[in-house]
Design an enzyme around this catalytic site. Sequence first.
Site, PDB file in Angstrom:
ATOM      1  N   ASP A 329      36.318  37.131  31.783  1.00 52.11           N
ATOM      2  CA  ASP A 329      34.935  36.892  32.187  1.00 52.11           C
ATOM      3  C   ASP A 329      34.165  36.360  30.998  1.00 52.11           C
ATOM      4  O   ASP A 329      34.399  36.804  29.880  1.00 52.11           O
ATOM      5  CB  ASP A 329      34.292  38.244  32.572  1.00 52.11           C
ATOM      6  CG  ASP A 329      34.321  38.437  34.066  1.00 52.11           C
ATOM      7  OD1 ASP A 329      34.758  37.503  34.735  1.00 52.11           O
ATOM      8  OD2 ASP A 329      33.907  39.505  34.540  1.00 52.11           O
ATOM      9  N   ASP A 588      34.346  43.338  35.988  1.00 52.19           N
ATOM     10  CA  ASP A 588      33.437  44.477  35.869  1.00 52.19           C
ATOM     11  C   ASP A 588      32.781  44.818  37.198  1.00 52.19           C
ATOM     12  O   ASP A 588      32.386  45.935  37.420  1.00 52.19           O
ATOM     13  CB  ASP A 588      32.361  44.194  34.816  1.00 52.19           C
ATOM     14  CG  ASP A 588      31.583  42.932  35.149  1.00 52.19           C
ATOM     15  OD1 ASP A 588      31.941  42.258  36.138  1.00 52.19           O
ATOM     16  OD2 ASP A 588      30.619  42.613  34.429  1.00 52.19           O
ATOM     17  N   ASP A 592      35.188  42.086  41.856  1.00 56.13           N
ATOM     18  CA  ASP A 592      36.385  41.699  41.078  1.00 56.13           C
ATOM     19  C   ASP A 592      37.603  42.532  41.470  1.00 56.13           C
ATOM     20  O   ASP A 592      38.722  42.221  41.073  1.00 56.13           O
ATOM     21  CB  ASP A 592      36.153  41.914  39.567  1.00 56.13           C
ATOM     22  CG  ASP A 592      35.078  40.996  39.038  1.00 56.13           C
ATOM     23  OD1 ASP A 592      34.863  39.948  39.672  1.00 56.13           O
ATOM     24  OD2 ASP A 592      34.455  41.324  38.021  1.00 56.13           O
TER      25      ASP A 592
END
Length: 951
Positions: A329, A588, A592
């Site tokens: 990410d 997070d 996801d």
Amino acid sequence: MGGLEEIKNEAVDLENIPIEEVFEQLKCTREGLSSEEGNRRIEMFGPNKLEEKKESKILKFLGFMWNPLSWVMEMAAIMAIALANGGGKPPDWEDFVGIIVLLVINSTISFIEENNAGNAAAALMANLAPKTKVLRDGRWGEQEAAILVPGDIISIKLGDIVPADARLLEGDPLKIDQSALTGESLPVTKNPGDEVFSGSTCKQGEIEAVVIATGVHTFFGKAAHLVDSTNQVGHFQTVLTAIGNFCICSIAVGIVIEIIVMFPIQHRAYRSGIENLLVLLIGGIPIAMPTVLSVTMAIGSHKLSQQGAITKRMTAIEEMAGMDVLCSDKTGTLTLNKLSVDKNLVEVFTKGVDKDHVLLLAARASRTENQDAIDAAMVGMLADPKEARAGIREVHFLPFNPVDKRTALTYIDADGNWHRASKGAPEQILTLCNCKEDVKRKVHAVIDKYAERGLRSLAVARQEVPEKSKESAGGPWQFVGLLPLFDPPRHDSAETIRKALHLGVNVKMITGDQLAIGKETGRRLGMGTNMYPSSALLGQNKDASLEALPVDELIEKADGFAGVFPEHKYEIVKRLQEKKHIVGMTGDGVNDAPALKKADIGIAVADATDAARSASDIVLTEPGLSVIISAVLTSRCIFQRMKNYTIYAVSITIRIVLGFLLIALIWKYDFSPFMVLIIAILNDGTIMTISKDRVKPSPLPDSWKLKEIFATGIVLGSYLALMTVIFFWAMHKTDFFTDKFGVRSIRNSEHEMMSALYLQVSIVSQALIFVTRSRSWSFIERPGLLLVTAFMLAQLVATFLAVYANWGFARIKGIGWGWAGVIWLYSIVFYFPLDIFKFFIRFVLSGRAWDNLLENKIAFTTKKDYGREEREAQWATAQRTLHGLQPPEVASNTLFNDKSSYRELSEIAEQAKRRAEIARLRELNTLKGHVESVVKLKGLDIDTIQQNYTV
């Protein structure tokens, strides 16, 4: 408490009665419970968690003796007393007791280490226990979900896992994902008054609720035994089984040959035949293997947790060691996730409104407490955070959700008029305001201008609400302005990405931002700008121009993806796995979770939601990418130790089976099973220390190459067996040692030959670990102090036994120091070729040219950092070719051969980049003329500015 007893016995239907009655039955109010009342109720209802099945320690201990390798040993123990009972001798009690001692030692070590690791993991997992916002003593606070009792008031928001069964109070409807409980794939809408179940995930909205059932009384608690509890057999287990089976089959072949030759052909006595079979069984089984490997993993996972990476699944360590692609990410992992607004660049779209008012509206559309990063940045731009609510009365706040991608506040001003302010993704706000084409064009132009500088855009809008109710649609929305948001990269990200590339891990950036921002961040971090908008490659509206291109290949070669939706993450992981990559994925958010579950290593970053944590394999307790890279290095060290040991175990099996088989069949010599037991026990003691050995992590992603393990084991084992056979022949059939070293002849004393043979087998068996643990010459790579100490102690014991022991039952007699010295010399001389065999096998298996093998920083390399600079140069050239750039004119070889010129080149490039950046800054209209003065005024350093900010 009479009423509460009924609730505990589930006599009251709290799910369906009106909400006011729920409060009456639970004897609580909307102000929550007091701490004392909470403690009283915990004693009554029990903690809010599922009862863990308590494992019986004795059964767990015995469990370590219940695996195929132990079964072979147990079979040997039974053979020792049941079958070895002929020839006028009593049963072989010494061997029976010895085998049982060996099994108990192994189980004890496994049990203690696993217990310690389990306790350490439990303590760490306690830090990660699900938390919840609960109203106690009239104050909101974050507490562990385990303290909840019926009657508590809790707050549920996007990304939370609902901590207990509860009824929703007033507020907007929630979207709840109950797939974990009911298997419904789509989120269901829950309105005020509805029941939400423990274990479901909030996908949208925010609301307060009253707890009606906790722990085993919840819907989830009752269904817990139905919940999927299958233990999938990890890759690690398969490898363990394969190696165990290989060793067992080798022994079986040896035993069959011995039986065929000894009894029908040589007509040997029954008892001596059985003893020879016992030698192969006891000596050949790598009984310590499950112990060594599980202890190594347990110690390793403890080490990882100290570095900030908690492993939820032990076998994730070996996958981490083999990971070659990391999808990271951008926000929070590569960048700081601390947004700042550049006030000078704010664009206003409504007449009569200034920049300060745009910021004030944005702050109004933000939360003042319980904020996310954007809310905090907006409110933080005001001189005083209280201004965000000064002079207005808040009516209703619409929290952010992934569908609307905006927040909004309905409020009443000082004159009693109703208004709404909203901030969010520009596209959503444009649609909301129903803007004309020319306004849209202007907005897009500003967004692109921001994006070129790596800035994200946030749009702000407002409307009047003449109907004066929070449900009403209100008047037309006005597009007020655009704010530029900047999220600076972490100071260590660029360095960490370089490290990752040296380690053969390709880092791909995954971001929901626009392509230009992704590229700008990629450029700053030095990870390349070969990025694609993921919707063009994957979504429903794929780019037609890319149709013809091989999408899988583009995904494999890309440096990153922009505009990524959660479902794309899953798709990216899947496509990379189809290309045979071992993929790590960081995440997070609640959305996801599918990608984290799909990836080989799902990594939940620090501050991840409960849903992401429960789907991941590794949970980070510190932010940033550097934790992941240090976890990769540690995992490779752990993996290296396990691989070193398995090669050793296979070699020893081959060496014992082949060596003793040949001696027993050629010279009809019966070796004592008890002495093989002594070798096994001393070996185990030494081998246990390998879990703490000092090793070099593999410079490239590592995996279980069974072919290499078996090939190395067979070659090294056969060589050692041959050395033992030659030694026995020289001692038994010639006077070589007597002539050359002046020791007395022991060729006619069977018991003294037993001592000599025992010492020779013991020394080289254990010294072999130094060969298998090193990647280059074994005497150059320094082993851990513990391993050396254990080896020395074991060999001292073995030497003293050979020199002094006179044990009738084991048929050994002391041979004196002269012979001991000769055997040590013989062992040392024949130890050296082991390294050469090791390199040779690696060369044959690698199938590459010899120079290439040397370049691959194994065996003979003297290059600093394993020739890192050449690899950097090769990588740079590959990147240039990939992006269609010309390779540098200068013959790159000469450039990179000379280390100093390579450094110089880097510096020249750095300076050139810096000069270009300053020139670009001077060119910008906003800075014409004042660059230096602004910098001097603020006391800043121009170099640091351009590394961190786009002014």
